[in-house]
Design an enzyme around this catalytic site. Structure first.
Site, PDB file in Angstrom:
ATOM      1  N   CYS A  74       0.866  -1.181   0.000  1.00 38.13           N
ATOM      2  CA  CYS A  74       0.000   0.000   0.000  1.00 38.13           C
ATOM      3  C   CYS A  74       0.901   1.230   0.000  1.00 38.13           C
ATOM      4  CB  CYS A  74      -0.847  -0.049   1.275  1.00 38.13           C
ATOM      5  SG  CYS A  74      -1.826   1.410   1.604  1.00 38.13           S
ATOM      6  N   CYS A 183      -1.017   4.003  -6.418  1.00 42.12           N
ATOM      7  CA  CYS A 183      -1.857   3.344  -5.414  1.00 42.12           C
ATOM      8  C   CYS A 183      -2.031   1.906  -5.879  1.00 42.12           C
ATOM      9  CB  CYS A 183      -3.214   4.041  -5.343  1.00 42.12           C
ATOM     10  SG  CYS A 183      -4.461   3.152  -4.379  1.00 42.12           S
TER      11      CYS A 183
HETATM   12  N1  DGL Z   1      -3.968   0.643  -1.823  1.00 40.71           N
HETATM   13  C1  DGL Z   1      -3.618   1.827  -1.187  1.00 40.71           C
HETATM   14  C2  DGL Z   1      -2.443   2.552  -1.725  1.00 40.71           C
HETATM   15  O1  DGL Z   1      -1.647   1.946  -2.399  1.00 40.71           O
HETATM   16  C3  DGL Z   1      -4.524   2.564  -0.319  1.00 40.71           C
HETATM   17  C4  DGL Z   1      -5.712   3.198  -0.862  1.00 40.71           C
HETATM   18  C5  DGL Z   1      -6.574   3.698   0.226  1.00 40.71           C
HETATM   19  O2  DGL Z   1      -6.928   2.906   1.094  1.00 40.71           O
HETATM   20  O3  DGL Z   1      -6.914   4.884   0.205  1.00 40.71           O
HETATM   21  O4  DGL Z   1      -2.278   3.712  -1.498  1.00 40.71           O
END
Ligand code: DGL
Length: 259
Positions: A74, A183
């Site tokens: 993430c 993301c």
């Molecule tokens: N998958 C996440 C990232 O790479 C988080 C997205 C989120 O929960 O806002 O930032």
């Protein structure tokens, strides 16, 4: 480090499975445990303190399952919490950050776009990266609303198309030649994004690089699983498992659990 222990991964939800897929392809003999903290998604608008607290909770859960290395799948958790995680725990952490560097290096127009969460774009770590590429114009766009739609499995909805056009058209007008997906949820939008972007604009994310880095760090720690069998794969989610099962083509064990 026990070589037979699993690689642990976590994300605010289902998005980090895009990273898990790369790792599983590169290291098929490794056992993996993936946590989808979908109950707390999205992380993108939470405070740094909240993101750190959630990242600690996820890390402890994975360490209790004997994870030998933790992949923070993430961008938002990496850019806000990886420093604190590394200071608190002995296990190696692999983070994921927006692929600004390869985009800036390869951009011929020296104009690139980045789509990421508010938490990532506002983080100190992201600002430090951007400062290194002051010869490149970087058009930043927060992907408001995209993660909640992906978590609901609405990648192909009209609402998604409207949001993506709103975010990408100004980048096209600004003449970008690279779009960075900052993301781990966004690779699931590549087919929709391709319908909007002119063909010559390249799309990049960090999945492959993270998988390579995971392998390098395991090798440096003599922690590669040398077994010949396919690794065991377990996904945990603290929310409705339907969308997670769907994006995994119902091929793996998904367990609903409070963590
Ligand atoms: N998958 C996440 C990232 O790479 C988080 C997205 C989120 O929960 O806002 O930032």
């Amino acid at each position: 480090m026990n070589n037979n222990n699993p690689i642990g991964l976590f994300d605010s939800g289902i998005g980090g499975t895009s990273i898990w897929k790369e790792i599983h392809d590169l290291l098929p003999n490794e056992h993996t445990i993936y946590l989808a903290d979908s109950k707390n998604a999205p992380y993108g608008q939470k405070s740094k303190e909240e993101i750190i607290a959630l990242s600690i909770k996820n890390t402890e859960y994975l360490l209790n399952q004997n994870a030998k290395i933790i992949v923070v799948a993430c961008n938002t958790a990496t850019t806000n919490a990886i420093k604190e995680l590394r200071a608190k725990y002995d296990v190696p952490f692999i983070g994921i950050e927006p692929a600004i560097k390869p985009a800036a290096i390869h951009s011929e127009k020296h104009i690139i776009g980045i789509l990421a969460t508010q938490g990532t774009l506002n983080s100190e770590l992201f600002h430090q990266t951007v400062e290194k590429f002051h010869d490149t114009k970087i058009i930043e766009q927060i992907g408001h609303g995209l993660v909640p739609l992906i978590e609901k499995g609405e990648m192909n909805s009209k609402e998604m198309d409207v949001l993506l056009r709103q975010y990408l058209e100004p980048m096209i007008d600004a003449n970008i030649d690279y779009l960075v997906l900052g993301c781990s949820h966004y690779p699931y939008l590549i087919p929709q994004i391709k319908k909007i972007l002119p063909k010559e604009i390249k799309i990049i994310d960090s999945g492959e690089a993270v998988a390579r880095q995971t392998k390098t760090i395991l090798a440096e720690n003599n922690a590669i699983n040398s077994g010949k069998d396919k690794g065991k794969v377990i996904f945990y989610t603290n929310s409705d498992p339907k969308v997670l099962n769907d994006i995994l083509d119902h091929k793996y064990t998904v367990i609903r659990k409070d963590f």
